[in-house]
Design a protein around this motif. Structure first.
Motif, PDB file in Angstrom:
ATOM      1  N   GLU A 159       0.817  -1.224   0.000  1.00  9.91           N
ATOM      2  CA  GLU A 159       0.000   0.000   0.000  1.00  9.91           C
ATOM      3  C   GLU A 159       0.849   1.271   0.000  1.00  9.91           C
ATOM      4  N   SER A 204       0.591   4.127  -2.809  1.00  9.84           N
ATOM      5  CA  SER A 204       0.394   5.505  -2.384  1.00  9.84           C
ATOM      6  C   SER A 204       1.418   6.430  -3.041  1.00  9.84           C
ATOM      7  N   THR A 264       0.628   6.713  -6.898  1.00 13.16           N
ATOM      8  CA  THR A 264      -0.611   7.364  -7.310  1.00 13.16           C
ATOM      9  C   THR A 264      -0.882   8.701  -6.634  1.00 13.16           C
ATOM     10  N   ILE A 280      -2.285   8.796  -3.763  1.00 10.12           N
ATOM     11  CA  ILE A 280      -3.440   8.524  -2.902  1.00 10.12           C
ATOM     12  C   ILE A 280      -2.906   8.126  -1.530  1.00 10.12           C
ATOM     13  N   THR A 310      -6.435   6.422   2.754  1.00 11.19           N
ATOM     14  CA  THR A 310      -7.503   6.369   1.759  1.00 11.19           C
ATOM     15  C   THR A 310      -7.579   4.983   1.131  1.00 11.19           C
ATOM     16  N   LEU A 311      -6.442   4.380   0.858  1.00  8.75           N
ATOM     17  CA  LEU A 311      -6.424   3.014   0.325  1.00  8.75           C
ATOM     18  C   LEU A 311      -7.038   2.037   1.334  1.00  8.75           C
ATOM     19  N   ASP A 342     -10.752   2.569   1.461  1.00  5.53           N
ATOM     20  CA  ASP A 342     -11.327   2.029   0.237  1.00  5.53           C
ATOM     21  C   ASP A 342     -11.525   0.513   0.339  1.00  5.53           C
ATOM     22  N   LEU A 399     -11.057   1.074  -5.341  1.00 10.79           N
ATOM     23  CA  LEU A 399     -10.263   1.787  -6.340  1.00 10.79           C
ATOM     24  C   LEU A 399      -9.461   0.811  -7.191  1.00 10.79           C
ATOM     25  N   CYS A 428      -8.612   6.332 -15.960  1.00 10.42           N
ATOM     26  CA  CYS A 428      -9.166   7.551 -15.354  1.00 10.42           C
ATOM     27  C   CYS A 428      -8.631   8.813 -16.006  1.00 10.42           C
TER      28      CYS A 428
END
Length: 88
Positions: free
Chosen positions: A27, A31, A34, A36, A40-41, A44, A51, A75
């Motif tokens: 993760e 992170s 991306t 992100i 948040t991961l 999610d 995601l 995206c």
């Protein structure tokens, strides 16, 4: 930076040993790739929306690099395409 280079060296060594098999990211790496946040991961994964697809082995979570890149590419908003328009 040094830690990231060590990760890349380990990934490269793993790819050589496995004949270039799929690359999996934790993760923190997703992170960094991306932008992100790790939290948040985590949120999610705990929620309904996902995601990115992920694998869970025990407590370890891994994301397939190809899945992360494909999702990010999906995206993408093209310049001049208008606000919120995505390419498919």
């Amino acid at each position: 930076m040094k830690q990231r280079l060590e990760v890349h060296a380990k990934e490269h060594e793993f790819a050589k040993m496995t004949g270039g098999m799929e690359q999996y990211l934790n993760e923190r790496e997703v992170s960094e790739m991306t932008g992100i946040a790790v939290q948040t991961l985590r949120n999610d994964r705990a929620g309904e929306r996902k995601l990115f697809p992920y694998c869970k082995i025990g407590k370890s979570v891994r994301y397939r690099q190809a899945d992360v890149l494909a999702k990010m590419e999906g995206c993408k908003v093209e310049a001049g395409s208008g606000h919120g328009a995505t390419t498919r």
